[in-house]
Design a protein around this motif. Structure first.
Motif, PDB file in Angstrom:
ATOM      1  N   LYS A   2      40.365  38.293  48.736  1.00  0.00           N
ATOM      2  CA  LYS A   2      40.057  37.068  48.013  1.00  0.00           C
ATOM      3  C   LYS A   2      41.168  36.051  48.204  1.00  0.00           C
ATOM      4  N   ASN A   3      40.787  34.782  48.180  1.00  0.00           N
ATOM      5  CA  ASN A   3      41.712  33.686  48.388  1.00  0.00           C
ATOM      6  C   ASN A   3      42.307  33.257  47.045  1.00  0.00           C
ATOM      7  N   LYS A   4      43.633  33.215  46.949  1.00  0.00           N
ATOM      8  CA  LYS A   4      44.278  32.874  45.686  1.00  0.00           C
ATOM      9  C   LYS A   4      44.081  31.413  45.327  1.00  0.00           C
ATOM     10  N   THR A   5      43.974  30.532  46.320  1.00  0.00           N
ATOM     11  CA  THR A   5      43.758  29.115  46.040  1.00  0.00           C
ATOM     12  C   THR A   5      42.376  28.904  45.434  1.00  0.00           C
ATOM     13  N   THR A   6      41.374  29.554  45.988  1.00  0.00           N
ATOM     14  CA  THR A   6      40.021  29.453  45.443  1.00  0.00           C
ATOM     15  C   THR A   6      39.980  29.991  44.019  1.00  0.00           C
ATOM     16  N   ALA A   7      40.605  31.136  43.789  1.00  0.00           N
ATOM     17  CA  ALA A   7      40.632  31.721  42.451  1.00  0.00           C
ATOM     18  C   ALA A   7      41.362  30.813  41.475  1.00  0.00           C
ATOM     19  N   GLY A   8      42.463  30.203  41.898  1.00  0.00           N
ATOM     20  CA  GLY A   8      43.220  29.307  41.028  1.00  0.00           C
ATOM     21  C   GLY A   8      42.434  28.070  40.653  1.00  0.00           C
ATOM     22  N   ILE A   9      41.759  27.472  41.623  1.00  0.00           N
ATOM     23  CA  ILE A   9      40.969  26.271  41.339  1.00  0.00           C
ATOM     24  C   ILE A   9      39.776  26.607  40.454  1.00  0.00           C
ATOM     25  N   LEU A  10      39.116  27.723  40.721  1.00  0.00           N
ATOM     26  CA  LEU A  10      38.011  28.147  39.860  1.00  0.00           C
ATOM     27  C   LEU A  10      38.494  28.394  38.431  1.00  0.00           C
ATOM     28  N   ALA A  11      39.672  28.994  38.297  1.00  0.00           N
ATOM     29  CA  ALA A  11      40.213  29.277  36.968  1.00  0.00           C
ATOM     30  C   ALA A  11      40.507  27.989  36.208  1.00  0.00           C
TER      31      ALA A  11
END
Length: 75
Positions: A2-11
């Protein structure tokens, strides 16, 4: 992986719905965030905190967090 940037923006954007937890494969955590967002309104605050943590973490630390499948990552 999983991509941490995608997870951060979704969060940050959709943390009150627990979307970032569902994206990371943590369905129990996603349901908890969803309930906290609907009932108390604090799911969004926790989502912003998660997003900042995800974006500030190193890639290795982020992968460790999601491998452990923690419900609350900021402990």
């Amino acid at each position: 992986m999983k991509n941490k940037t995608t997870a951060g923006i979704l969060a940050i954007l959709l943390g009150c719905l627990g979307i970032h937890k569902f994206y990371l494969g943590n369905n129990k955590g996603g349901i908890i965030y969803l309930l906290l967002g609907i009932c108390c309104g604090i799911g969004g605050i926790l989502g912003i905190i998660d997003g900042i943590i995800y974006l500030m973490d190193t890639e290795e630390k982020f992968q460790e967090r999601i491998a452990a499948n923690k419900v609350f990552d900021f402990a």
